[in-house]
Design a protein around this motif. Sequence first.
Motif, mmCIF file in Angstrom:
data_model
loop_
_atom_site.group_PDB
_atom_site.id
_atom_site.type_symbol
_atom_site.label_atom_id
_atom_site.label_comp_id
_atom_site.label_asym_id
_atom_site.label_seq_id
_atom_site.Cartn_x
_atom_site.Cartn_y
_atom_site.Cartn_z
ATOM 1 N N GLU A 60 1.061 -1.162 -0.217
ATOM 2 C CA GLU A 60 0.103 0.236 -0.064
ATOM 3 C C GLU A 60 0.580 1.157 -0.198
ATOM 4 O OE1 GLU A 60 -2.944 -0.048 2.686
ATOM 5 O OE2 GLU A 60 -3.466 -2.256 2.003
ATOM 6 N N LYS A 61 2.126 1.354 1.231
ATOM 7 C CA LYS A 61 2.732 2.165 0.249
ATOM 8 C C LYS A 61 3.733 2.382 -0.194
ATOM 9 C CE LYS A 61 3.124 2.851 5.853
ATOM 10 N NZ LYS A 61 3.955 2.807 7.041
ATOM 11 N N LEU A 62 4.556 1.259 -1.283
ATOM 12 C CA LEU A 62 4.574 2.157 -2.600
ATOM 13 C C LEU A 62 3.943 2.950 -3.312
ATOM 14 C CD1 LEU A 62 6.346 -2.118 -2.826
ATOM 15 C CD2 LEU A 62 7.746 0.524 -2.793
ATOM 16 N N ALA A 63 2.481 1.586 -3.683
ATOM 17 C CA ALA A 63 0.641 2.384 -3.962
ATOM 18 C C ALA A 63 1.175 4.309 -4.201
ATOM 19 C CB ALA A 63 -0.032 1.946 -4.073
ATOM 20 N N VAL A 64 1.459 4.569 -3.058
ATOM 21 C CA VAL A 64 1.659 5.734 -2.475
ATOM 22 C C VAL A 64 3.189 7.055 -3.140
ATOM 23 C CG1 VAL A 64 1.870 7.700 -0.531
ATOM 24 C CG2 VAL A 64 -0.106 5.810 -0.412
ATOM 25 N N ASP A 65 3.368 6.198 -3.154
ATOM 26 C CA ASP A 65 4.517 6.600 -4.431
ATOM 27 C C ASP A 65 5.039 6.350 -5.765
ATOM 28 O OD1 ASP A 65 5.753 8.806 -1.625
ATOM 29 O OD2 ASP A 65 6.705 6.497 -0.837
ATOM 30 N N TRP A 66 4.637 5.331 -5.736
ATOM 31 C CA TRP A 66 5.236 5.016 -7.220
ATOM 32 C C TRP A 66 3.895 4.491 -8.465
ATOM 33 C CZ3 TRP A 66 10.017 4.921 -8.819
ATOM 34 C CH2 TRP A 66 11.256 4.973 -7.659
ATOM 35 N N ASP A 67 3.712 5.039 -9.911
ATOM 36 C CA ASP A 67 2.961 4.433 -10.414
ATOM 37 C C ASP A 67 3.647 3.373 -10.878
ATOM 38 O OD1 ASP A 67 0.677 6.229 -10.101
ATOM 39 O OD2 ASP A 67 1.844 7.283 -11.974
ATOM 40 N N ASP A 68 2.727 1.984 -11.066
ATOM 41 C CA ASP A 68 2.974 0.610 -12.118
ATOM 42 C C ASP A 68 4.024 -0.329 -11.653
ATOM 43 O OD1 ASP A 68 0.676 1.122 -13.960
ATOM 44 O OD2 ASP A 68 2.353 2.538 -14.704
ATOM 45 N N TRP A 69 4.446 -0.336 -10.076
ATOM 46 C CA TRP A 69 5.373 -1.311 -8.984
ATOM 47 C C TRP A 69 5.189 -2.277 -9.435
ATOM 48 C CZ3 TRP A 69 9.693 0.586 -7.105
ATOM 49 C CH2 TRP A 69 10.213 -0.576 -5.974
ATOM 50 N N THR A 70 5.438 -3.171 -10.392
ATOM 51 C CA THR A 70 5.976 -4.231 -10.254
ATOM 52 C C THR A 70 6.971 -5.160 -9.794
ATOM 53 O OG1 THR A 70 3.972 -3.674 -12.427
ATOM 54 C CG2 THR A 70 4.984 -5.995 -12.193
ATOM 55 N N ALA A 71 7.339 -6.225 -9.493
ATOM 56 C CA ALA A 71 8.052 -6.749 -9.567
ATOM 57 C C ALA A 71 8.225 -8.010 -10.342
ATOM 58 C CB ALA A 71 7.852 -7.636 -8.155
ATOM 59 N N HIS A 72 8.757 -8.207 -10.986
ATOM 60 C CA HIS A 72 8.982 -9.570 -12.267
ATOM 61 C C HIS A 72 9.764 -10.237 -12.383
ATOM 62 C CE1 HIS A 72 7.452 -6.471 -14.905
ATOM 63 N NE2 HIS A 72 8.268 -4.994 -14.426
ATOM 64 N N ASP A 73 8.648 -11.625 -11.801
ATOM 65 C CA ASP A 73 9.790 -12.571 -11.326
ATOM 66 C C ASP A 73 10.423 -13.877 -12.269
ATOM 67 O OD1 ASP A 73 7.503 -13.164 -12.231
ATOM 68 O OD2 ASP A 73 7.504 -14.785 -11.122
ATOM 69 N N ASP A 74 11.349 -13.526 -13.249
ATOM 70 C CA ASP A 74 12.322 -13.381 -14.037
ATOM 71 C C ASP A 74 12.687 -15.018 -13.816
ATOM 72 O OD1 ASP A 74 11.901 -11.501 -15.185
ATOM 73 O OD2 ASP A 74 14.287 -10.660 -14.646
ATOM 74 N N SER A 75 13.710 -15.816 -12.478
ATOM 75 C CA SER A 75 13.677 -16.704 -12.716
ATOM 76 C C SER A 75 13.430 -17.255 -11.439
ATOM 77 C CB SER A 75 15.334 -17.160 -13.326
ATOM 78 O OG SER A 75 16.105 -16.680 -12.638
ATOM 79 N N TYR A 76 13.544 -18.138 -11.375
ATOM 80 C CA TYR A 76 13.733 -19.431 -9.922
ATOM 81 C C TYR A 76 14.389 -20.280 -9.614
ATOM 82 C CZ TYR A 76 8.616 -17.411 -9.383
ATOM 83 O OH TYR A 76 7.970 -16.493 -9.537
ATOM 84 N N VAL A 77 15.302 -20.460 -8.377
ATOM 85 C CA VAL A 77 15.887 -21.509 -7.725
ATOM 86 C C VAL A 77 15.283 -21.488 -6.531
ATOM 87 C CG1 VAL A 77 18.301 -21.874 -7.054
ATOM 88 C CG2 VAL A 77 18.266 -20.425 -8.625
ATOM 89 N N VAL A 78 14.732 -23.445 -6.662
ATOM 90 C CA VAL A 78 14.286 -23.856 -5.530
ATOM 91 C C VAL A 78 15.184 -25.065 -4.940
ATOM 92 C CG1 VAL A 78 12.154 -25.227 -4.938
ATOM 93 C CG2 VAL A 78 12.159 -23.409 -6.603
ATOM 94 N N ASP A 79 15.197 -25.030 -2.981
ATOM 95 C CA ASP A 79 15.560 -26.205 -2.419
ATOM 96 C C ASP A 79 14.549 -26.759 -1.479
ATOM 97 O OD1 ASP A 79 17.587 -27.466 -1.252
ATOM 98 O OD2 ASP A 79 18.664 -26.009 -0.884
ATOM 99 N N GLY A 80 13.774 -27.521 -1.871
ATOM 100 C CA GLY A 80 13.000 -27.745 -0.434
ATOM 101 C C GLY A 80 12.150 -26.631 -0.135
#
Length: 134
Positions: A60-80
């Motif tokens: 909610e605070k990011l939305a106050v200061d930023w337009d179109d804040w997006t986290a683009h999840d490019d690649s995953y490394v999984v260990d358990g």
Amino acid sequence: MTDFEQPADVVRRQYLASAAGDLAALRDTLASDVEWTEMAGFPLAGTYRTPEGVTANVMEKLAVDWDDWTAHDDSYVVDGENVVVLARYTATNKATGKAIDVRVAHHFVVRAGKIVRFEQFVDTAKVLAAMSDG
């Protein structure tokens, strides 16, 4: 074998909910005792607890200061139960009009189908520079 989603699937749901602005769906991915840590030097630095605390103090605070804040999840490394996502943030600061495209790494711990811990690693200098008129 459990009936729970795989850890990477839970994390992916969290990113999709965040990108859609669906905070209720995002909260549904978080354990009731989640520990969510935004990196020191980041504008929202600190550790937040409870799903409501995370969305109120981060999304909610990011939305106050930023337009179109997006986290683009490019690649995953999984260990358990550990899921590391190499990603990037894109957004435009509302006050300065400056855009960011910043690399980031997120470390999630997922247990019983819920995110119990999150830690952010990001180039905070680039984020802060976009917030500055200088």
